[in-house]
Design a protein around this motif. Structure first.
Motif, PDB file in Angstrom:
ATOM      1  N   ASP A   1      35.446  12.556  16.182  1.00 35.09           N
ATOM      2  CA  ASP A   1      35.955  13.167  14.954  1.00 35.09           C
ATOM      3  C   ASP A   1      34.881  13.313  13.878  1.00 35.09           C
ATOM      4  OD1 ASP A   1      35.691  10.504  14.415  1.00 35.09           O
ATOM      5  OD2 ASP A   1      37.659  10.264  13.506  1.00 35.09           O
ATOM      6  N   PHE A   2      33.621  13.384  14.300  1.00 36.10           N
ATOM      7  CA  PHE A   2      32.511  13.531  13.357  1.00 36.10           C
ATOM      8  C   PHE A   2      31.302  14.102  14.079  1.00 36.10           C
ATOM      9  CE2 PHE A   2      31.625   9.587  15.434  1.00 36.10           C
ATOM     10  CZ  PHE A   2      30.253   9.524  15.506  1.00 36.10           C
ATOM     11  N   ILE A   3      30.328  14.542  13.278  1.00 41.43           N
ATOM     12  CA  ILE A   3      29.027  14.917  13.834  1.00 41.43           C
ATOM     13  C   ILE A   3      27.958  14.136  13.080  1.00 41.43           C
ATOM     14  CG2 ILE A   3      29.751  17.217  14.561  1.00 41.43           C
ATOM     15  CD1 ILE A   3      28.166  18.321  12.124  1.00 41.43           C
ATOM     16  N   GLU A   4      26.796  14.020  13.716  1.00 43.26           N
ATOM     17  CA  GLU A   4      25.658  13.369  13.087  1.00 43.26           C
ATOM     18  C   GLU A   4      24.510  14.358  13.059  1.00 43.26           C
ATOM     19  OE1 GLU A   4      23.917   9.122  13.808  1.00 43.26           O
ATOM     20  OE2 GLU A   4      22.893  10.525  15.159  1.00 43.26           O
ATOM     21  N   LEU A   5      23.941  14.514  11.865  1.00 43.34           N
ATOM     22  CA  LEU A   5      22.754  15.343  11.688  1.00 43.34           C
ATOM     23  C   LEU A   5      21.592  14.450  11.294  1.00 43.34           C
ATOM     24  CD1 LEU A   5      24.041  18.271   9.415  1.00 43.34           C
ATOM     25  CD2 LEU A   5      23.868  18.257  11.889  1.00 43.34           C
ATOM     26  N   GLN A   6      20.397  14.803  11.732  1.00 41.76           N
ATOM     27  CA  GLN A   6      19.197  14.196  11.173  1.00 41.76           C
ATOM     28  C   GLN A   6      18.683  15.201  10.168  1.00 41.76           C
ATOM     29  OE1 GLN A   6      16.080  13.027  13.852  1.00 41.76           O
ATOM     30  NE2 GLN A   6      15.036  11.897  12.246  1.00 41.76           N
ATOM     31  N   GLY A   7      18.817  14.835   8.886  1.00 46.18           N
ATOM     32  CA  GLY A   7      18.438  15.731   7.810  1.00 46.18           C
ATOM     33  C   GLY A   7      16.972  16.089   7.837  1.00 46.18           C
ATOM     34  N   LEU A   8      16.620  17.082   7.068  1.00 44.46           N
ATOM     35  CA  LEU A   8      15.238  17.559   7.023  1.00 44.46           C
ATOM     36  C   LEU A   8      14.282  16.486   6.514  1.00 44.46           C
ATOM     37  CD1 LEU A   8      15.950  21.143   5.655  1.00 44.46           C
ATOM     38  CD2 LEU A   8      15.656  20.419   8.038  1.00 44.46           C
ATOM     39  N   ASN A   9      14.800  15.515   5.731  1.00 44.02           N
ATOM     40  CA  ASN A   9      13.967  14.411   5.233  1.00 44.02           C
ATOM     41  C   ASN A   9      13.996  13.195   6.162  1.00 44.02           C
ATOM     42  OD1 ASN A   9      16.503  13.443   4.813  1.00 44.02           O
ATOM     43  ND2 ASN A   9      16.267  13.077   2.618  1.00 44.02           N
ATOM     44  N   GLY A  10      14.707  13.304   7.310  1.00 46.35           N
ATOM     45  CA  GLY A  10      14.769  12.216   8.275  1.00 46.35           C
ATOM     46  C   GLY A  10      16.001  11.347   8.171  1.00 46.35           C
ATOM     47  N   ASP A  11      16.772  11.488   7.082  1.00 49.89           N
ATOM     48  CA  ASP A  11      17.997  10.698   6.921  1.00 49.89           C
ATOM     49  C   ASP A  11      19.056  11.126   7.928  1.00 49.89           C
ATOM     50  OD1 ASP A  11      16.880   9.365   4.787  1.00 49.89           O
ATOM     51  OD2 ASP A  11      17.932  10.547   3.257  1.00 49.89           O
ATOM     52  N   LEU A  12      19.874  10.161   8.374  1.00 57.63           N
ATOM     53  CA  LEU A  12      21.002  10.483   9.234  1.00 57.63           C
ATOM     54  C   LEU A  12      22.210  10.776   8.360  1.00 57.63           C
ATOM     55  CD1 LEU A  12      20.628   7.877  12.103  1.00 57.63           C
ATOM     56  CD2 LEU A  12      19.983  10.277  12.103  1.00 57.63           C
ATOM     57  N   ILE A  13      22.911  11.857   8.681  1.00 61.01           N
ATOM     58  CA  ILE A  13      24.057  12.314   7.903  1.00 61.01           C
ATOM     59  C   ILE A  13      25.265  12.387   8.829  1.00 61.01           C
ATOM     60  CG2 ILE A  13      24.975  14.171   6.468  1.00 61.01           C
ATOM     61  CD1 ILE A  13      21.928  15.073   6.215  1.00 61.01           C
ATOM     62  N   LEU A  14      26.334  11.670   8.481  1.00 61.98           N
ATOM     63  CA  LEU A  14      27.587  11.738   9.233  1.00 61.98           C
ATOM     64  C   LEU A  14      28.547  12.653   8.485  1.00 61.98           C
ATOM     65  CD1 LEU A  14      28.071   7.988  10.191  1.00 61.98           C
ATOM     66  CD2 LEU A  14      27.107   9.813  11.577  1.00 61.98           C
ATOM     67  N   ILE A  15      29.132  13.606   9.193  1.00 60.22           N
ATOM     68  CA  ILE A  15      30.063  14.547   8.581  1.00 60.22           C
ATOM     69  C   ILE A  15      31.375  14.507   9.373  1.00 60.22           C
ATOM     70  CG2 ILE A  15      30.498  16.949   7.951  1.00 60.22           C
ATOM     71  CD1 ILE A  15      27.445  17.350   7.899  1.00 60.22           C
ATOM     72  N   PRO A  16      32.479  14.112   8.725  1.00 55.18           N
ATOM     73  CA  PRO A  16      33.776  14.110   9.414  1.00 55.18           C
ATOM     74  C   PRO A  16      34.162  15.527   9.837  1.00 55.18           C
ATOM     75  CG  PRO A  16      33.910  12.923   7.321  1.00 55.18           C
ATOM     76  CD  PRO A  16      32.582  13.634   7.355  1.00 55.18           C
ATOM     77  N   ALA A  17      34.761  15.674  10.995  1.00 55.22           N
ATOM     78  CA  ALA A  17      35.147  16.992  11.510  1.00 55.22           C
ATOM     79  C   ALA A  17      36.104  17.707  10.565  1.00 55.22           C
ATOM     80  CB  ALA A  17      35.771  16.839  12.890  1.00 55.22           C
ATOM     81  N   VAL A  18      37.003  16.962   9.932  1.00 55.61           N
ATOM     82  CA  VAL A  18      37.981  17.588   9.035  1.00 55.61           C
ATOM     83  C   VAL A  18      37.310  18.185   7.800  1.00 55.61           C
ATOM     84  CG1 VAL A  18      39.897  16.147   9.816  1.00 55.61           C
ATOM     85  CG2 VAL A  18      38.524  15.407   7.873  1.00 55.61           C
ATOM     86  N   SER A  19      36.074  17.781   7.494  1.00 54.96           N
ATOM     87  CA  SER A  19      35.356  18.298   6.329  1.00 54.96           C
ATOM     88  C   SER A  19      34.573  19.574   6.632  1.00 54.96           C
ATOM     89  CB  SER A  19      34.384  17.238   5.786  1.00 54.96           C
ATOM     90  OG  SER A  19      35.081  16.087   5.372  1.00 54.96           O
ATOM     91  N   ILE A  20      34.391  19.888   7.900  1.00 55.17           N
ATOM     92  CA  ILE A  20      33.558  21.043   8.266  1.00 55.17           C
ATOM     93  C   ILE A  20      34.347  22.328   8.066  1.00 55.17           C
ATOM     94  CG2 ILE A  20      32.289  22.173  10.127  1.00 55.17           C
ATOM     95  CD1 ILE A  20      31.889  19.358  11.355  1.00 55.17           C
ATOM     96  N   LEU A  21      33.820  23.187   7.176  1.00 59.07           N
ATOM     97  CA  LEU A  21      34.438  24.490   6.943  1.00 59.07           C
ATOM     98  C   LEU A  21      33.821  25.542   7.847  1.00 59.07           C
ATOM     99  CD1 LEU A  21      34.488  24.396   3.032  1.00 59.07           C
ATOM    100  CD2 LEU A  21      36.358  23.840   4.610  1.00 59.07           C
ATOM    101  N   ALA A  22      32.498  25.474   8.020  1.00 55.79           N
ATOM    102  CA  ALA A  22      31.773  26.429   8.852  1.00 55.79           C
ATOM    103  C   ALA A  22      30.401  25.865   9.155  1.00 55.79           C
ATOM    104  CB  ALA A  22      31.648  27.770   8.141  1.00 55.79           C
ATOM    105  N   TYR A  23      29.709  26.502  10.100  1.00 58.60           N
ATOM    106  CA  TYR A  23      28.332  26.114  10.424  1.00 58.60           C
ATOM    107  C   TYR A  23      27.589  27.336  10.945  1.00 58.60           C
ATOM    108  CZ  TYR A  23      30.086  25.942  15.201  1.00 58.60           C
ATOM    109  OH  TYR A  23      30.667  26.260  16.395  1.00 58.60           O
ATOM    110  N   ILE A  24      26.276  27.295  10.780  1.00 57.43           N
ATOM    111  CA  ILE A  24      25.424  28.358  11.345  1.00 57.43           C
ATOM    112  C   ILE A  24      24.206  27.701  11.974  1.00 57.43           C
ATOM    113  CG2 ILE A  24      26.162  30.244   9.895  1.00 57.43           C
ATOM    114  CD1 ILE A  24      23.678  29.721   8.157  1.00 57.43           C
TER     115      ILE A  24
END
Length: 132
Positions: free
Chosen positions: A109-132
């Motif tokens: 129910d989430f995704i994990e991104l490694q941000g451009l600065n190296g930080d890990l970012i967790l985003i809940p699936a219910v919060s995702i409006l769109a992606y490219i």
């Protein structure tokens, strides 16, 4: 593919415990070592998500077969569309703004991104409006 480990542990009369005498594994784990105490290794494997599939003993040794089943990728919803984007750069849009980074993991129910600065970012699936 599932992860499979077979451990053969025999009784060590010097340590008075059951120690690993041989193993075969589809994964490389540092806890798998000949001479290690079998109970400690099996405890760690259980913590890593493995399940004891079968055991067999003959009085001199015990054989353990442990399996960790691969999780099925999401099959519906917005996360399913991201399965082919693992390890690629994406931008995710939420009500709070946009986050860009490398998609490193898709959870249930989430995704994990490694941000451009190296930080890990967790985003809940219910919060995702769109992606490219």
């Amino acid at each position: 593919m599932n992860d499979v480990i077979m451990i053969v542990a025999g009784v060590s009369y010097s340590s008075k415990s059951c120690v690993i005498s041989c193993f075969d594994s589809t994964v490389d784990l540092p806890i798998l070592q000949i001479g290690a105490h079998a109970s400690q290794v099996i405890k760690e494997l259980l913590n890593e998500g493995f399940e004891v599939y079968s055991t067999f003993g003959n009085g001199n040794s015990i054989t353990y077969l442990l399996i960790r089943e691969e999780e099925d990728p999401p099959s519906d919803g917005i996360l399913a569309g991201l399965v082919n984007r693992i390890n690629t750069l994406i931008t995710v849009f939420t009500a709070a703004g946009a986050e860009s980074g490398t998609l490193t993991m898709i959870g249930t129910d989430f995704i994990e991104l490694q941000g451009l600065n190296g930080d890990l970012i967790l985003i809940p699936a219910v919060s995702i409006l769109a992606y490219i």
